[in-house]
Design a protein around this motif. Structure first.
Motif, PDB file in Angstrom:
ATOM      1  N   CYS A  78       0.769  -0.991   0.003  1.00 21.68           N
ATOM      2  CA  CYS A  78       0.042  -0.064  -0.040  1.00 21.68           C
ATOM      3  C   CYS A  78       0.927   1.160   0.056  1.00 21.68           C
ATOM      4  O   CYS A  78       1.964   1.373   0.633  1.00 21.68           O
ATOM      5  CB  CYS A  78      -0.882   0.116   1.184  1.00 21.68           C
ATOM      6  SG  CYS A  78      -2.126   1.546   1.244  1.00 21.68           S
ATOM      7  N   HIS A  80       0.226   4.096   1.403  1.00 23.72           N
ATOM      8  CA  HIS A  80       0.003   4.845   2.375  1.00 23.72           C
ATOM      9  C   HIS A  80       1.171   4.420   3.278  1.00 23.72           C
ATOM     10  O   HIS A  80       2.280   4.982   3.467  1.00 23.72           O
ATOM     11  CB  HIS A  80      -1.388   4.638   3.193  1.00 23.72           C
ATOM     12  CG  HIS A  80      -1.565   5.343   4.285  1.00 23.72           C
ATOM     13  ND1 HIS A  80      -2.351   4.899   5.508  1.00 23.72           N
ATOM     14  CD2 HIS A  80      -1.241   6.560   4.951  1.00 23.72           C
ATOM     15  CE1 HIS A  80      -2.106   5.559   6.432  1.00 23.72           C
ATOM     16  NE2 HIS A  80      -1.582   6.625   6.212  1.00 23.72           N
ATOM     17  N   ARG A  81       0.901   3.272   4.148  1.00 28.53           N
ATOM     18  CA  ARG A  81       2.259   3.157   5.216  1.00 28.53           C
ATOM     19  C   ARG A  81       2.737   1.527   4.703  1.00 28.53           C
ATOM     20  O   ARG A  81       3.212   0.989   5.512  1.00 28.53           O
ATOM     21  CB  ARG A  81       1.615   3.168   6.583  1.00 28.53           C
ATOM     22  CG  ARG A  81       1.158   4.482   6.979  1.00 28.53           C
ATOM     23  CD  ARG A  81       1.279   4.600   8.583  1.00 28.53           C
ATOM     24  NE  ARG A  81       0.156   5.414   8.876  1.00 28.53           N
ATOM     25  CZ  ARG A  81      -0.158   5.243  10.229  1.00 28.53           C
ATOM     26  NH1 ARG A  81      -0.076   4.395  10.923  1.00 28.53           N
ATOM     27  NH2 ARG A  81      -1.352   6.248  10.803  1.00 28.53           N
ATOM     28  N   GLY A  82       2.396   1.093   3.660  1.00 25.86           N
ATOM     29  CA  GLY A  82       3.192  -0.020   3.259  1.00 25.86           C
ATOM     30  C   GLY A  82       2.505  -1.277   3.407  1.00 25.86           C
ATOM     31  O   GLY A  82       3.182  -2.440   3.112  1.00 25.86           O
ATOM     32  N   ALA A  83       1.325  -1.550   4.052  1.00 31.66           N
ATOM     33  CA  ALA A  83       0.572  -2.848   4.190  1.00 31.66           C
ATOM     34  C   ALA A  83       0.556  -3.678   2.894  1.00 31.66           C
ATOM     35  O   ALA A  83       0.090  -2.926   2.030  1.00 31.66           O
ATOM     36  CB  ALA A  83      -0.627  -2.739   5.101  1.00 31.66           C
ATOM     37  N   CYS A  98      -7.065  -1.918   1.134  1.00 29.17           N
ATOM     38  CA  CYS A  98      -5.888  -2.132   2.146  1.00 29.17           C
ATOM     39  C   CYS A  98      -6.721  -2.340   3.518  1.00 29.17           C
ATOM     40  O   CYS A  98      -7.799  -1.620   3.695  1.00 29.17           O
ATOM     41  CB  CYS A  98      -5.042  -0.978   2.301  1.00 29.17           C
ATOM     42  SG  CYS A  98      -3.806  -1.274   3.592  1.00 29.17           S
ATOM     43  N   TYR A 100      -5.480  -1.777   6.440  1.00 22.75           N
ATOM     44  CA  TYR A 100      -5.031  -0.980   7.535  1.00 22.75           C
ATOM     45  C   TYR A 100      -5.994   0.237   7.542  1.00 22.75           C
ATOM     46  O   TYR A 100      -6.618   0.519   8.792  1.00 22.75           O
ATOM     47  CB  TYR A 100      -3.451  -0.528   7.406  1.00 22.75           C
ATOM     48  CG  TYR A 100      -2.981  -0.431   8.415  1.00 22.75           C
ATOM     49  CD1 TYR A 100      -3.156  -0.081   9.835  1.00 22.75           C
ATOM     50  CD2 TYR A 100      -1.251  -0.286   8.150  1.00 22.75           C
ATOM     51  CE1 TYR A 100      -2.449   0.151  11.024  1.00 22.75           C
ATOM     52  CE2 TYR A 100      -0.488  -0.270   9.549  1.00 22.75           C
ATOM     53  CZ  TYR A 100      -1.024  -0.003  10.658  1.00 22.75           C
ATOM     54  OH  TYR A 100      -0.077   0.304  11.837  1.00 22.75           O
ATOM     55  N   HIS A 101      -6.120   1.060   6.563  1.00 21.44           N
ATOM     56  CA  HIS A 101      -6.738   2.408   6.692  1.00 21.44           C
ATOM     57  C   HIS A 101      -7.790   2.673   5.477  1.00 21.44           C
ATOM     58  O   HIS A 101      -8.045   3.637   5.545  1.00 21.44           O
ATOM     59  CB  HIS A 101      -5.807   3.555   7.092  1.00 21.44           C
ATOM     60  CG  HIS A 101      -4.888   3.472   7.941  1.00 21.44           C
ATOM     61  ND1 HIS A 101      -3.416   3.034   7.819  1.00 21.44           N
ATOM     62  CD2 HIS A 101      -4.622   3.560   9.226  1.00 21.44           C
ATOM     63  CE1 HIS A 101      -2.700   2.777   8.562  1.00 21.44           C
ATOM     64  NE2 HIS A 101      -3.369   3.123   9.657  1.00 21.44           N
ATOM     65  N   GLY A 102      -8.099   1.477   4.756  1.00 22.65           N
ATOM     66  CA  GLY A 102      -8.761   1.348   3.730  1.00 22.65           C
ATOM     67  C   GLY A 102      -8.696   2.059   2.298  1.00 22.65           C
ATOM     68  O   GLY A 102      -9.705   2.205   1.546  1.00 22.65           O
ATOM     69  N   TRP A 103      -7.115   2.459   2.192  1.00 24.39           N
ATOM     70  CA  TRP A 103      -7.021   3.120   0.720  1.00 24.39           C
ATOM     71  C   TRP A 103      -7.415   1.888  -0.276  1.00 24.39           C
ATOM     72  O   TRP A 103      -7.070   0.646   0.056  1.00 24.39           O
ATOM     73  CB  TRP A 103      -5.694   3.267   0.573  1.00 24.39           C
ATOM     74  CG  TRP A 103      -5.271   4.656   1.509  1.00 24.39           C
ATOM     75  CD1 TRP A 103      -5.773   5.192   2.530  1.00 24.39           C
ATOM     76  CD2 TRP A 103      -4.050   5.479   1.001  1.00 24.39           C
ATOM     77  NE1 TRP A 103      -5.122   6.369   2.867  1.00 24.39           N
ATOM     78  CE2 TRP A 103      -4.078   6.655   2.020  1.00 24.39           C
ATOM     79  CE3 TRP A 103      -3.206   5.547   0.147  1.00 24.39           C
ATOM     80  CZ2 TRP A 103      -3.107   7.634   2.049  1.00 24.39           C
ATOM     81  CZ3 TRP A 103      -2.299   6.828  -0.013  1.00 24.39           C
ATOM     82  CH2 TRP A 103      -2.261   7.620   0.651  1.00 24.39           C
TER      83      TRP A 103
HETATM   84  S1  FES Z   1      -1.137   1.429   5.164  1.00 23.75           S
HETATM   85 FE1  FES Z   1      -2.729   0.923   3.497  1.00 23.75          FE
HETATM   86  S2  FES Z   1      -4.191   2.366   4.088  1.00 23.75           S
HETATM   87 FE2  FES Z   1      -2.658   2.816   5.671  1.00 23.75          FE
END
Ligand code: FES
Ligand SMILES: [Fe+2]
Length: 425
Positions: A78, A80-83, A98, A100-103
């Motif tokens: 991802c 955003h923060r890489g998940a 994603c 983690y935070h839904g991106w």
């Molecule tokens: S790490 Fe993917 S939305 Fe935050």
């Protein structure tokens, strides 16, 4: 810093190349994260929205077909923060969300949704799609990826190997295979480079296979005759680390006799066998028997990580210096009677599956090889069998089937890669 040229000599290699963690890390950077590496077959993602997750070394990838039908190979990360955004092995999806935070990304990798966007001063979604692997190439339906922005083209890298990929898929009258019959997966405690082409080990490692064949064939069975220094079978160096065994030595004699018929092609003398042969004649004319035979006889390693052997596709994933995953797939032929594919699955199960008569013995010997190499008081392995293979017209080098032509071909490609000299081209 490892001095790579001190580890490989024309007739021997140093055991550190199989056991050293430092060398393994360099191999990932200099080979797997740079060269053309096989990732998937087109048939694994036939429809828009289909995806498959795959690995190159430690990097997980999403191979996806967009709604427009384009194949993309993305890093599973991802923006955003890489998940990792996708954890399924196969599927069909309109979006990857994603956890983690839904991106949310579409099947072309575009970032299409960010929850609660008002808290960003500015966020240009068009620059935050899933990162694509820089280069993708396809040969006979086999999808390759290179993580280097520049370098030889896939065609240049494959060179003589490309013709064998084509031979393999031409067992189908439409020239298409599908990897739809499942996957045989195994992880062994040994180095990835053990999974090569080796015509010297057969009569020893595969004693069980020979015992069974002998029991079936009776007293006239010429036990192991194709795998000796007197055999007409051959080992080939195709350049750029690609190599093959030609196990048709004895069959070559029989080709002219049975001609362009089901029996001449070595397929069953059954209504389905004849129906298959008829459709192959419809596609390939007088060459049909030869096309089938060539396909059945493909026995090739496409360096560094793909092997095509008979009816099976085998993919090698390095996990650590002493750990390797191998995925094998029986290749199903498009547009043939069902029993023809059933026979291919049975032959795959017989030799290549995790509970078969062939592969478990290979894996056992790979693990013993790793154990042995850890005792490195005298660290050199001898690769001196048949040191002077004959050049043939197309630039390949050919030796007896038991020669170490394939091992030396792979080691010289390995050395070029590790010293940044690139493909022989
Ligand atoms: S790490 Fe993917 S939305 Fe935050
Ligand atoms: Fe084997």
């Amino acid at each position: 810093m490892v001095e790579y040229s001190a580890l490989i000599e024309p007739d021997r290699v140093h055991s550190a190349i199989f056991t050293s963690d430092e060398i393994f890390a360099d191999e990932l950077e200099r080979i797997f994260y740079k060269y053309w590496v096989y990732v998937a077959h087109e048939s694994e993602i036939p429809e828009p929205g289909d995806y498959a997750t795959k690995w190159i070394g430690e990097k997980q990838l999403i191979v996806s077909r967009s709604k427009d039908g384009e194949v993309g190979v993305f890093y599973n990360r991802c923006r955003h923060r890489g998940a990792a955004v996708c954890m399924e092995e196969y599927g069909n999806a309109t979006f990857f969300r994603c956890p983690y935070h839904g991106w949310t990304y579409n099947s072309a990798g575009d970032l299409v949704g960010v929850p609660y966007p008002s808290r960003y001063a500015e966020l240009d979604k068009s620059t935050l799609g899933l990162a694509q692997v820089p280069r993708i190439g396809v040969s006979s339906g086999f999808i390759f990826a290179s993580m280097a922005e520049e370098g030889p083209t896939l065609e240049e890298h494959l060179g003589l190997a490309a013709g064998f990929l084509e031979d393999f898929v031409k067992a189908s009258p439409t020239g298409k295979i599908t990897l739809s019959a499942g996957t045989s997966k195994s992880v062994f405690h040994g180095n990835w480079k053990f999974v090569g082409m080796d015509g010297y080990h057969t009569n020893f490692t595969h004693k069980t296979v020979l015992d069974l064949r002998q029991r079936k064939a009776g007293p006239n069975f010429q036990r192991g005759a194709g795998n000796t220094d007197k055999s007409a079978n051959e080992s080939w160096d195709l350049g750029n680390g690609h190599c093959r065994l030609d196990l048709t030595g004895r069959d070559k004699i029989a080709v002219g006799v049975a001609g362009n018929t089901a029996i001449g092609a070595g397929i069953p003398d059954t209504p389905d066998g004849h129906a298959y042969m008829d459709s192959m004649v419809g596609s390939y004319g007088d060459d049909a028997a030869d096309v089938i035979r060539k396909s059945r006889d493909v026995h090739i390693h496409v360096w560094p990580n793909l092997q095509l052997i008979g009816a099976s596709v085998r993919v090698i994933r390095p996990m650590a210096a002493g750990r390797t995953e191998v995925l094998s797939y029986p290749a199903m032929l498009d547009d043939v009677p069902e029993s023809i594919n059933t026979t291919r699955i049975r032959s795959f199960e017989w030799f290549s599956g995790v509970a078969s008569f062939g592969t478990p013995d290979d894996v056992e010997v790979f693990e013993r090889n790793q154990i042995g190499l850890q005792s490195d008081y005298i660290p050199w392995l001898v690769l001196a069998r048949g040191l002077t293979p004959e050049p043939v017209d197309d630039g390949a080098l050919v030796g007896n089937v038991t020669d170490e032509v394939p091992q030396r071909a792979q080691m010289s490609a390995w050395l070029r890669a590790m010293t940044n000299e690139g493909d022989r081209g």
